[in-house]
Design a protein around this motif. Structure first.
Motif, PDB file in Angstrom:
ATOM      1  N   PHE A  82       0.716  -1.336  -0.111  1.00 28.90           N
ATOM      2  CA  PHE A  82       0.006  -0.069   0.042  1.00 28.90           C
ATOM      3  C   PHE A  82       0.746   1.351  -0.148  1.00 28.90           C
ATOM      4  CE2 PHE A  82      -2.554  -3.380   2.189  1.00 28.90           C
ATOM      5  CZ  PHE A  82      -3.502  -3.380   1.077  1.00 28.90           C
ATOM      6  N   LYS A  83       2.153   1.146  -0.197  1.00 28.81           N
ATOM      7  CA  LYS A  83       3.003   2.247  -0.122  1.00 28.81           C
ATOM      8  C   LYS A  83       3.160   2.911  -1.728  1.00 28.81           C
ATOM      9  CE  LYS A  83       6.170   1.429   3.682  1.00 28.81           C
ATOM     10  NZ  LYS A  83       7.393   1.215   3.865  1.00 28.81           N
ATOM     11  N   LYS A  84       3.323   4.008  -1.748  1.00 30.50           N
ATOM     12  CA  LYS A  84       3.322   4.636  -3.183  1.00 30.50           C
ATOM     13  C   LYS A  84       4.550   4.215  -3.883  1.00 30.50           C
ATOM     14  CE  LYS A  84       3.315   9.050  -5.645  1.00 30.50           C
ATOM     15  NZ  LYS A  84       3.451  10.391  -5.542  1.00 30.50           N
ATOM     16  N   PRO A  85       4.506   3.424  -4.990  1.00 30.18           N
ATOM     17  CA  PRO A  85       5.684   3.001  -5.710  1.00 30.18           C
ATOM     18  C   PRO A  85       6.639   4.060  -6.019  1.00 30.18           C
ATOM     19  CG  PRO A  85       3.661   2.925  -7.213  1.00 30.18           C
ATOM     20  CD  PRO A  85       3.475   3.293  -5.771  1.00 30.18           C
ATOM     21  N   ILE A  86       8.120   3.870  -5.978  1.00 28.61           N
ATOM     22  CA  ILE A  86       9.164   4.799  -6.198  1.00 28.61           C
ATOM     23  C   ILE A  86       9.621   4.251  -7.705  1.00 28.61           C
ATOM     24  CG2 ILE A  86      11.353   5.807  -5.630  1.00 28.61           C
ATOM     25  CD1 ILE A  86      10.718   5.135  -2.985  1.00 28.61           C
ATOM     26  N   THR A  87       9.106   5.079  -8.888  1.00 26.44           N
ATOM     27  CA  THR A  87       9.679   4.297 -10.211  1.00 26.44           C
ATOM     28  C   THR A  87      10.134   5.544 -10.910  1.00 26.44           C
ATOM     29  OG1 THR A  87       7.722   3.079 -10.061  1.00 26.44           O
ATOM     30  CG2 THR A  87       8.783   3.517 -12.146  1.00 26.44           C
ATOM     31  N   GLU A  88      11.366   5.452 -11.468  1.00 25.36           N
ATOM     32  CA  GLU A  88      12.355   6.243 -12.181  1.00 25.36           C
ATOM     33  C   GLU A  88      11.974   6.099 -13.750  1.00 25.36           C
ATOM     34  OE1 GLU A  88      16.375   6.525 -11.104  1.00 25.36           O
ATOM     35  OE2 GLU A  88      15.992   6.600  -8.978  1.00 25.36           O
ATOM     36  N   GLU A  89      11.793   7.071 -14.103  1.00 26.43           N
ATOM     37  CA  GLU A  89      11.257   7.002 -15.703  1.00 26.43           C
ATOM     38  C   GLU A  89      12.541   7.119 -16.473  1.00 26.43           C
ATOM     39  OE1 GLU A  89       7.874   9.162 -16.970  1.00 26.43           O
ATOM     40  OE2 GLU A  89       7.385   9.320 -14.850  1.00 26.43           O
ATOM     41  N   TYR A  90      13.413   6.234 -16.283  1.00 27.44           N
ATOM     42  CA  TYR A  90      14.755   6.201 -17.053  1.00 27.44           C
ATOM     43  C   TYR A  90      14.646   5.052 -18.398  1.00 27.44           C
ATOM     44  CZ  TYR A  90      19.662   5.450 -18.329  1.00 27.44           C
ATOM     45  OH  TYR A  90      20.792   5.456 -18.878  1.00 27.44           O
ATOM     46  N   PRO A  91      14.911   5.473 -19.681  1.00 27.07           N
ATOM     47  CA  PRO A  91      15.905   6.660 -19.893  1.00 27.07           C
ATOM     48  C   PRO A  91      14.932   7.983 -20.385  1.00 27.07           C
ATOM     49  CG  PRO A  91      15.514   5.101 -21.832  1.00 27.07           C
ATOM     50  CD  PRO A  91      14.703   4.463 -20.644  1.00 27.07           C
ATOM     51  N   GLU A  92      13.570   7.731 -20.414  1.00 25.86           N
ATOM     52  CA  GLU A  92      12.818   9.045 -20.615  1.00 25.86           C
ATOM     53  C   GLU A  92      13.093  10.285 -19.926  1.00 25.86           C
ATOM     54  OE1 GLU A  92      11.282   6.017 -20.347  1.00 25.86           O
ATOM     55  OE2 GLU A  92      11.005   5.407 -22.298  1.00 25.86           O
ATOM     56  N   LYS A  93      13.200  10.028 -18.599  1.00 25.57           N
ATOM     57  CA  LYS A  93      13.418  11.280 -17.593  1.00 25.57           C
ATOM     58  C   LYS A  93      14.697  10.744 -16.552  1.00 25.57           C
ATOM     59  CE  LYS A  93       8.754  12.952 -17.518  1.00 25.57           C
ATOM     60  NZ  LYS A  93       7.552  13.043 -16.896  1.00 25.57           N
ATOM     61  N   PRO A  94      15.792  10.863 -17.073  1.00 22.93           N
ATOM     62  CA  PRO A  94      16.893  10.334 -16.278  1.00 22.93           C
ATOM     63  C   PRO A  94      16.984  11.306 -15.058  1.00 22.93           C
ATOM     64  CG  PRO A  94      18.128  11.045 -18.147  1.00 22.93           C
ATOM     65  CD  PRO A  94      16.424  11.285 -18.391  1.00 22.93           C
ATOM     66  N   GLY A  95      17.439  10.641 -13.794  1.00 22.05           N
ATOM     67  CA  GLY A  95      17.556  11.511 -12.752  1.00 22.05           C
ATOM     68  C   GLY A  95      18.859  12.032 -12.553  1.00 22.05           C
ATOM     69  N   PRO A  96      18.940  13.091 -11.773  1.00 21.25           N
ATOM     70  CA  PRO A  96      20.066  13.946 -11.413  1.00 21.25           C
ATOM     71  C   PRO A  96      21.164  12.908 -10.737  1.00 21.25           C
ATOM     72  CG  PRO A  96      18.571  14.455  -9.717  1.00 21.25           C
ATOM     73  CD  PRO A  96      18.094  13.440 -10.699  1.00 21.25           C
TER      74      PRO A  96
END
Length: 198
Positions: free
Chosen positions: A22-36
């Motif tokens: 029930f926790k909010k998933p932590i998803t990185e939208e890589y490679p569309e939006k690479p993180g810093p």
């Protein structure tokens, strides 16, 4: 001490699963939006230039000697008056880094006497061809800035290689010719020592 029933152990294990469902998933939208990346992240290498465009690499090969993975190959050559790529006597004619071997330790950065080699935040080094992961000098050199002139060209008029290494060179010449102060060192004269007579 009585043993816990297997059912209690199973429910305790499922409790962890139910909490995370029930926790909010932590998803990185890589490679569309690479993180810093972190500011001091060690990624792809870069060969730097002075402000007038000359290369900082002097072809000393200290980075290649310091590399524990034998990932760097440097071949130096002599500068001439007709073709000058760096201040001083030599420059790196051939420079290659094999990213199939590089372990990103940064020992080459520490070994470089002119700060010619640094590491950038670029971490996308995957490829489908092994030959493309051996970066040459043309891929490693920093891009020319707007006021820089592509080498080969002469050093700034009236300058020495020491002026370059100390940062006295600007894009349009030696800093002293622009009215900027230069750092000079003054030696203190020793104070006279009194002679003691016994």
């Amino acid at each position: 001490m009585p043993k816990r029933p297997h059912l209690v152990d199973a429910l305790a294990g499922f409790g962890v699963t139910f909490k995370t469902m029930f926790k909010k998933p932590i998803t990185e939208e890589y490679p569309e939006k690479p993180g810093p990346t972190a500011k001091r992240y060690h990624g792809r290498h870069q060969l730097n230039r002075y402000e007038d465009g000359l290369e900082k690499c002097i072809g000393c090969e200290l980075c290649a000697w310091a590399c524990p993975a034998d990932a760097i190959f440097v071949e130096g050559a002599d500068n001439t008056d007709a073709e000058r790529f760096s201040p001083g006597e030599r420059y790196g004619r051939v420079y290659q880094i094999n990213y199939l071997r590089c372990i990103g330790c940064g020992l080459c950065i520490e070994a470089c006497p002119t700060r010619a080699l640094t590491m950038t935040n670029d971490y996308e080094l995957a490829d489908d061809n092994r030959a493309d992961l051996i970066y040459g000098k043309d891929e490693l050199l920093a891009p020319l800035g707007p006021d820089m002139t592509a080498p080969p060209h002469a050093m700034a008029p009236g300058s020495t290689d020491e002026d370059y290494y100390r940062g006295h060179i600007r894009a349009d010449g030696l800093a002293t010719s622009l009215g900027m102060p230069t750092v000079t060192t003054h030696q203190k004269t020793p104070e006279p020592v009194e002679e003691v007579v016994l």
